[in-house]
Write a protein that holds these residues in place. Structure first.
Motif, PDB file in Angstrom:
ATOM      1  N   THR A 232      14.034  -9.677  73.203  1.00  0.00           N
ATOM      2  CA  THR A 232      14.465  -8.327  73.573  1.00  0.00           C
ATOM      3  C   THR A 232      13.818  -7.822  74.848  1.00  0.00           C
ATOM      4  OG1 THR A 232      12.745  -7.375  72.145  1.00  0.00           O
ATOM      5  CG2 THR A 232      14.925  -7.723  71.169  1.00  0.00           C
ATOM      6  N   GLY A 233      12.830  -8.540  75.377  1.00  0.00           N
ATOM      7  CA  GLY A 233      12.203  -8.089  76.609  1.00  0.00           C
ATOM      8  C   GLY A 233      11.116  -9.038  77.074  1.00  0.00           C
ATOM      9  N   HIS A 234      10.701  -8.845  78.324  1.00  0.00           N
ATOM     10  CA  HIS A 234       9.646  -9.670  78.925  1.00  0.00           C
ATOM     11  C   HIS A 234       8.831  -8.793  79.872  1.00  0.00           C
ATOM     12  CE1 HIS A 234      11.906 -13.280  77.612  1.00  0.00           C
ATOM     13  NE2 HIS A 234      12.972 -12.558  77.938  1.00  0.00           N
ATOM     14  N   ARG A 329      13.866  -4.800  79.488  1.00  0.00           N
ATOM     15  CA  ARG A 329      14.238  -4.587  78.093  1.00  0.00           C
ATOM     16  C   ARG A 329      15.750  -4.684  77.980  1.00  0.00           C
ATOM     17  NH1 ARG A 329      12.326   0.913  75.359  1.00  0.00           N
ATOM     18  NH2 ARG A 329      10.311  -0.175  75.507  1.00  0.00           N
ATOM     19  N   PHE A 330      16.223  -5.342  76.914  1.00  0.00           N
ATOM     20  CA  PHE A 330      17.647  -5.485  76.652  1.00  0.00           C
ATOM     21  C   PHE A 330      18.026  -4.577  75.486  1.00  0.00           C
ATOM     22  CE2 PHE A 330      16.147  -9.406  78.579  1.00  0.00           C
ATOM     23  CZ  PHE A 330      17.003  -9.505  79.659  1.00  0.00           C
ATOM     24  N   LEU A 331      19.173  -3.905  75.610  1.00  0.00           N
ATOM     25  CA  LEU A 331      19.588  -2.896  74.642  1.00  0.00           C
ATOM     26  C   LEU A 331      20.721  -3.429  73.769  1.00  0.00           C
ATOM     27  CD1 LEU A 331      19.609   0.238  76.992  1.00  0.00           C
ATOM     28  CD2 LEU A 331      17.665  -0.949  75.928  1.00  0.00           C
ATOM     29  N   ALA A 356      19.109  -0.709  86.157  1.00  0.00           N
ATOM     30  CA  ALA A 356      19.713  -0.264  84.899  1.00  0.00           C
ATOM     31  C   ALA A 356      21.174  -0.669  84.994  1.00  0.00           C
ATOM     32  CB  ALA A 356      19.564   1.240  84.726  1.00  0.00           C
ATOM     33  N   ARG A 357      21.584  -1.644  84.182  1.00  0.00           N
ATOM     34  CA  ARG A 357      22.921  -2.231  84.335  1.00  0.00           C
ATOM     35  C   ARG A 357      23.600  -2.400  82.998  1.00  0.00           C
ATOM     36  NH1 ARG A 357      23.799  -6.988  88.579  1.00  0.00           N
ATOM     37  NH2 ARG A 357      25.907  -6.328  88.020  1.00  0.00           N
ATOM     38  N   PRO A 358      24.888  -2.112  82.929  1.00  0.00           N
ATOM     39  CA  PRO A 358      25.649  -2.441  81.719  1.00  0.00           C
ATOM     40  C   PRO A 358      25.863  -3.942  81.628  1.00  0.00           C
ATOM     41  CG  PRO A 358      27.105  -1.573  83.406  1.00  0.00           C
ATOM     42  CD  PRO A 358      25.717  -1.450  83.957  1.00  0.00           C
ATOM     43  N   LEU A 359      26.003  -4.444  80.411  1.00  0.00           N
ATOM     44  CA  LEU A 359      26.212  -5.869  80.196  1.00  0.00           C
ATOM     45  C   LEU A 359      27.465  -6.162  79.381  1.00  0.00           C
ATOM     46  CD1 LEU A 359      22.543  -7.009  79.430  1.00  0.00           C
ATOM     47  CD2 LEU A 359      23.833  -7.337  81.549  1.00  0.00           C
ATOM     48  N   ALA A 360      28.254  -5.135  79.103  1.00  0.00           N
ATOM     49  CA  ALA A 360      29.467  -5.330  78.306  1.00  0.00           C
ATOM     50  C   ALA A 360      30.579  -4.468  78.872  1.00  0.00           C
ATOM     51  CB  ALA A 360      29.209  -4.972  76.845  1.00  0.00           C
ATOM     52  N   ASP A 361      31.792  -4.985  78.838  1.00  0.00           N
ATOM     53  CA  ASP A 361      32.957  -4.253  79.322  1.00  0.00           C
ATOM     54  C   ASP A 361      33.569  -3.414  78.203  1.00  0.00           C
ATOM     55  OD1 ASP A 361      32.812  -5.417  81.877  1.00  0.00           O
ATOM     56  OD2 ASP A 361      33.892  -7.196  81.167  1.00  0.00           O
ATOM     57  N   PRO A 362      34.271  -2.338  78.569  1.00  0.00           N
ATOM     58  CA  PRO A 362      34.988  -1.560  77.550  1.00  0.00           C
ATOM     59  C   PRO A 362      35.935  -2.443  76.749  1.00  0.00           C
ATOM     60  CG  PRO A 362      34.927  -0.368  79.626  1.00  0.00           C
ATOM     61  CD  PRO A 362      34.371  -1.730  79.917  1.00  0.00           C
ATOM     62  N   GLY A 363      35.973  -2.212  75.450  1.00  0.00           N
ATOM     63  CA  GLY A 363      36.818  -2.999  74.568  1.00  0.00           C
ATOM     64  C   GLY A 363      36.099  -4.170  73.927  1.00  0.00           C
ATOM     65  N   THR A 364      34.897  -4.498  74.421  1.00  0.00           N
ATOM     66  CA  THR A 364      34.116  -5.595  73.844  1.00  0.00           C
ATOM     67  C   THR A 364      33.478  -5.142  72.535  1.00  0.00           C
ATOM     68  OG1 THR A 364      33.587  -6.376  76.069  1.00  0.00           O
ATOM     69  CG2 THR A 364      32.260  -7.241  74.264  1.00  0.00           C
ATOM     70  N   THR A 365      33.547  -5.972  71.533  1.00  0.00           N
ATOM     71  CA  THR A 365      32.861  -5.680  70.275  1.00  0.00           C
ATOM     72  C   THR A 365      31.517  -6.390  70.262  1.00  0.00           C
ATOM     73  OG1 THR A 365      34.927  -5.411  69.062  1.00  0.00           O
ATOM     74  CG2 THR A 365      32.954  -5.857  67.760  1.00  0.00           C
ATOM     75  N   MET A 380      20.760  -3.463  80.186  1.00  0.00           N
ATOM     76  CA  MET A 380      19.376  -3.872  80.421  1.00  0.00           C
ATOM     77  C   MET A 380      18.744  -2.917  81.412  1.00  0.00           C
ATOM     78  SD  MET A 380      19.891  -7.290  82.768  1.00  0.00           S
ATOM     79  CE  MET A 380      20.869  -7.281  84.287  1.00  0.00           C
ATOM     80  N   VAL A 381      17.436  -2.748  81.279  1.00  0.00           N
ATOM     81  CA  VAL A 381      16.663  -1.904  82.189  1.00  0.00           C
ATOM     82  C   VAL A 381      15.401  -2.655  82.574  1.00  0.00           C
ATOM     83  CG1 VAL A 381      17.542   0.288  81.322  1.00  0.00           C
ATOM     84  CG2 VAL A 381      15.516  -0.719  80.254  1.00  0.00           C
ATOM     85  N   ALA A 382      14.956  -2.478  83.807  1.00  0.00           N
ATOM     86  CA  ALA A 382      13.716  -3.085  84.272  1.00  0.00           C
ATOM     87  C   ALA A 382      12.933  -2.049  85.068  1.00  0.00           C
ATOM     88  CB  ALA A 382      13.988  -4.312  85.133  1.00  0.00           C
ATOM     89  N   VAL A 383      11.604  -2.121  84.960  1.00  0.00           N
ATOM     90  CA  VAL A 383      10.729  -1.152  85.617  1.00  0.00           C
ATOM     91  C   VAL A 383       9.540  -1.866  86.228  1.00  0.00           C
ATOM     92  CG1 VAL A 383      11.387   0.667  83.996  1.00  0.00           C
ATOM     93  CG2 VAL A 383       9.327  -0.705  83.549  1.00  0.00           C
ATOM     94  N   THR A 384       8.843  -1.171  87.102  1.00  0.00           N
ATOM     95  CA  THR A 384       7.584  -1.649  87.649  1.00  0.00           C
ATOM     96  C   THR A 384       6.549  -0.548  87.517  1.00  0.00           C
ATOM     97  OG1 THR A 384       6.486  -2.639  89.574  1.00  0.00           O
ATOM     98  CG2 THR A 384       8.115  -0.932  90.015  1.00  0.00           C
ATOM     99  N   ALA A 385       5.293  -0.953  87.294  1.00  0.00           N
ATOM    100  CA  ALA A 385       4.207  -0.002  87.084  1.00  0.00           C
ATOM    101  C   ALA A 385       2.891  -0.688  87.437  1.00  0.00           C
ATOM    102  CB  ALA A 385       4.191   0.477  85.628  1.00  0.00           C
TER     103      ALA A 385
END
Length: 407
Positions: A232-234, A329-331, A356-365, A380-385
């Protein structure tokens, strides 16, 4: 050596997950893409492309040979595990750098991996390959619970299941045995029953040149959806103190030597147990889940360009330029959901958000594990700190800026 090399790339994969590698490689290397579909979004980053069934070894060989006819091809690269053996065969036929197909198979076949590591004394969980529930039951009783069931021929933690009690073994075995993807080899002894290696899980991406293994960066893995091991994340810390651990480096070198992997890129997964480092698996490719992207942001080390340089027989640049901390992190939806819309509020993204990017298209189950897997993610979202601890609240804030609207 000053001219740009020409490299064949076998398959690009899902653009959000692998597009950054192509864009980086194209800055130093001419790329000819062999993939299922004609060149589309890749056009600015390639000098040519051929649509071919890259799952078919003969078709891949014929297409690559046509590219090499009248051109000087310096190398060939693939980061899709299921295409690696055919790619290695092409490299061997065309006289290009790379490991032999049998080395790829030794990494891909998790039972062969275990045998090779055991013969060399590399620390790893005890493992038994089985073909039936009865054999799995006997192996688990001998090893002692908890055990882990793992498909012999798959990757990305697909079908990997922790079993704490004997009464849970039948359902877990059925689940693990049922997992399959196209082109993966079928084995009668298709399930591994393994000792559970307790402790935190890590991955290390390495460059291997002339048999010398150089670790590039270390990622700390987050898993979820127990008893499964969904990634779920790295998190990659450019100054992670464990990265320079002499024991870790010795184990990595010993594992690569045992497998005969002497040229290319690897993604090794390990656990740090109470007894020390334990090798979970060695993947003969660049890491997935954007781990190389985190490594680039955290250290300045560009694993994509390194992979291309090694594939083309050129000296890679392995020196870090900076160190910071990045995390991804993956949602997943909480239950099976058909996507209506994925909304991202850019004004709500925290300072330090990298993507911050979508990974699924509308209509996908979509569905979380065990029904879904990596394809169950909706964003998915990625950050730096500056520190690892500071990444968690930033990831939480970035996740809150994304909404999954059901259809």
């Amino acid at each position: 050596m000053g001219e740009r090399p020409l490299m064949i790339l076998v398959g690009i994969g899902y653009e959000p997950h692998r597009g950054y590698l192509l864009r980086s490689i194209a800055a130093t290397t001419d790329v000819w893409l062999l993939d299922h579909e004609p060149v589309s979004w890749e056009a600015p980053y390639v000098v040519g492309g051929t649509a071919v069934d890259i799952r078919d070894g003969a078709e891949l060989m014929a297409a690559a040979t046509r590219v090499a006819d009248g051109r000087t091809v310096d190398g060939i690269l693939c980061w899709d595990e299921l295409k690696m053996a055919n790619t290695a065969a092409v490299a061997q036929y065309l006289g290009l750098p790379g490991v032999a197909p049998d080395v790829i198979d030794r990494c891909r076949d998790k039972h062969r991996t275990r045998a090779a590591l055991a013969a060399a004394g590399v620390p790893q969980p005890r493992s038994v390959a089985v073909s039936s529930l009865a054999d799995a039951t006997a192996a688990a009783a001998d090893i002692g619970y908890p055990v882990v069931l793992k498909p012999r021929a798959l990757g990305a933690s697909m079908g990997v299941t922790k079993v704490d009690r004997a009464e849970d073994l039948p359902a877990a075995y059925e689940h693990t045995r049922a997992q399959h993807v196209d082109q993966a080899r079928y084995y009668e002894l298709g399930v591994l029953v393994e000792e559970y290696a307790s402790g935190p899980e890590f991955s290390v991406d390495s460059a291997v040149v002339d048999g010398a293994t150089t670790p590039l960066f270390l990622a700390r893995k987050t898993s979820g959806f127990a008893p499964y091991f969904e990634e779920t994340g790295h998190l990659v810390d450019g100054a992670d103190p464990l990265f320079t651990d002499p024991e870790l480096r010795a184990v990595l070198s010993a594992a690569h030597d045992a497998l005969g992997f002497d040229s290319g890129m690897t993604h090794t997964e390990l656990r740090l147990t109470p007894r020390g480092w334990s090798v979970i698996e060695v993947n003969c490719r660049l890491g997935g889940d954007l781990v190389p992207y985190l490594g680039l942001e955290s250290t300045g080390i560009d694993a994509g360009r390194i992979a291309a340089a090694i594939a083309c027989g050129r000296p890679p640049t392995l020196t870090p330029t900076h160190n910071t901390v990045t995390a991804i992190r993956f949602l997943y939806p909480p239950a099976p959901t058909t996507v209506g819309e994925i909304r991202i509020n850019p004004t709500a993204l925290p300072r330090g958000a990298l993507l911050a990017r979508p990974l699924a298209d509308p209509g996908t189950t979509l569905a979380p594990p065990p029904e879904g897997h990596v394809w169950g993610r909706y964003a998915m979202v990625a950050v730096t700190a500056p520190t690892p601890a500071a990444c968690t609240p930033l990831l939480d804030a970035a996740e809150a800026a994304i909404s999954l609207v059901p259809a």
